[in-house]
Design a protein around this motif. Structure first.
Motif, short mmCIF file in Angstrom:
data_model
loop_
_atom_site.label_atom_id
_atom_site.label_comp_id
_atom_site.label_asym_id
_atom_site.label_seq_id
_atom_site.Cartn_x
_atom_site.Cartn_y
_atom_site.Cartn_z
N TYR A 55 0.84 -1.20 0.00
CA TYR A 55 0.00 0.00 0.00
C TYR A 55 0.87 1.25 0.00
O TYR A 55 1.80 1.38 0.79
CB TYR A 55 -0.91 0.00 1.24
N THR A 56 0.61 2.16 -0.89
CA THR A 56 1.33 3.42 -0.95
C THR A 56 0.52 4.47 -0.19
O THR A 56 -0.64 4.70 -0.52
CB THR A 56 1.52 3.89 -2.41
N PRO A 57 1.11 5.06 0.84
CA PRO A 57 0.36 6.04 1.62
C PRO A 57 0.02 7.29 0.82
O PRO A 57 0.66 7.57 -0.19
CB PRO A 57 1.30 6.38 2.78
N GLN A 58 -0.97 8.00 1.30
CA GLN A 58 -1.36 9.26 0.68
C GLN A 58 -0.14 10.20 0.67
O GLN A 58 0.62 10.26 1.62
CB GLN A 58 -2.49 9.89 1.50
N VAL A 59 0.06 10.90 -0.42
CA VAL A 59 1.18 11.81 -0.53
C VAL A 59 0.86 13.07 0.26
O VAL A 59 -0.16 13.70 0.04
CB VAL A 59 1.47 12.15 -2.01
N TRP A 60 1.74 13.42 1.19
CA TRP A 60 1.59 14.60 2.01
C TRP A 60 2.71 15.57 1.70
O TRP A 60 3.78 15.18 1.27
CB TRP A 60 1.70 14.24 3.49
N ASP A 61 2.45 16.81 1.95
CA ASP A 61 3.50 17.82 1.86
C ASP A 61 4.10 17.92 3.25
O ASP A 61 3.65 18.71 4.08
CB ASP A 61 2.91 19.15 1.39
N TYR A 62 5.11 17.09 3.53
CA TYR A 62 5.68 17.00 4.87
C TYR A 62 6.31 18.31 5.32
O TYR A 62 6.24 18.66 6.50
CB TYR A 62 6.71 15.86 4.93
N GLU A 63 6.91 19.02 4.39
CA GLU A 63 7.50 20.31 4.76
C GLU A 63 6.42 21.28 5.23
O GLU A 63 6.60 21.98 6.23
CB GLU A 63 8.28 20.90 3.58
N GLU A 64 5.30 21.30 4.55
CA GLU A 64 4.20 22.19 4.95
C GLU A 64 3.63 21.78 6.31
O GLU A 64 3.31 22.63 7.14
CB GLU A 64 3.09 22.18 3.89
N VAL A 65 3.53 20.49 6.55
CA VAL A 65 3.05 19.98 7.85
C VAL A 65 3.99 20.47 8.96
O VAL A 65 3.54 20.93 10.01
CB VAL A 65 2.94 18.44 7.84
N MET A 66 5.30 20.39 8.73
CA MET A 66 6.25 20.82 9.75
C MET A 66 6.25 22.33 9.92
O MET A 66 6.43 22.83 11.03
CB MET A 66 7.66 20.32 9.43
N LYS A 67 6.02 23.08 8.84
CA LYS A 67 5.91 24.54 8.97
C LYS A 67 4.76 24.90 9.90
O LYS A 67 4.88 25.76 10.77
CB LYS A 67 5.68 25.19 7.60
N LYS A 68 3.63 24.21 9.70
CA LYS A 68 2.46 24.47 10.55
C LYS A 68 2.72 24.03 11.98
O LYS A 68 2.33 24.73 12.93
CB LYS A 68 1.23 23.76 9.98
#
Length: 164
Positions: A55-68
């Motif tokens: 299973y390939t996980p949903q693609v997230w913008d990890y950098e944006e998550v960490m900025k928040k």
């Protein structure tokens, strides 16, 4: 943000992942500025997780998550506004390795003892342990520094330990 500090400025690096422990570490680092630093560098690190399934996980913008997460942690630590001596840095990489690298130019590194590690953190070892083991400067790990007083987490320097 590029490092624009002069060689004479002392930097306290703080590992921030958005957890209550990292918010407490930010508060603790700020309380140490008169003793150990001129600038507090709040560092949030991110990397793409490794999956071992088909299973390939949903693609997230990890950098944006960490900025928040960093913005929210700073808001929680400093409700009246982030002090001007706090520098924000978001870096792609393993959090422990990023903080160890940041320690090369720091007077101290401050990390919480419990972050968002979960089961993976148990398997791979904690960020705070790795940083305390290999940093190029003294490391302060705020063990049990969270005190719930009316729902607010506060740093307690008395309950912190250091390694130099």
């Amino acid at each position: 943000m590029e490092n624009t500090l002069s060689a004479q400025q002392r930097v306290i690096v703080v590992g921030v992942d958005g957890s209550p422990s990292s918010v407490a570490a930010l508060k603790l680092a700020m309380s140490l500025v008169p003793l150990a630093g001129d600038v507090v560098r709040a560092v949030a690190a991110w990397h793409h997780p490794v999956t071992l399934s088909v299973y390939t996980p949903q693609v997230w913008d990890y950098e944006e998550v960490m900025k928040k997460a960093l913005a929210q942690a700073l808001e929680e630590a400093f409700p009246a506004g982030t002090p001007p001596i706090v520098e924000r840095r978001i870096v792609r990489g393993n959090p422990a390795q990023v903080l160890i690298k940041e320690s090369a130019d720091a007077s101290m590194v401050v990390v919480g003892s419990r972050g968002h590690g979960g089961f993976t953190g148990l398997l791979l070892g904690s960020v705070s342990s790795a940083v305390a083991e290999r940093a190029a400067c003294p490391v302060l790990v705020s063990h049990g520094a969270l005190k719930q007083a009316g729902g607010n987490a506060e740093a307690s320097p008395v309950e912190a330990t250091t390694r130099s």
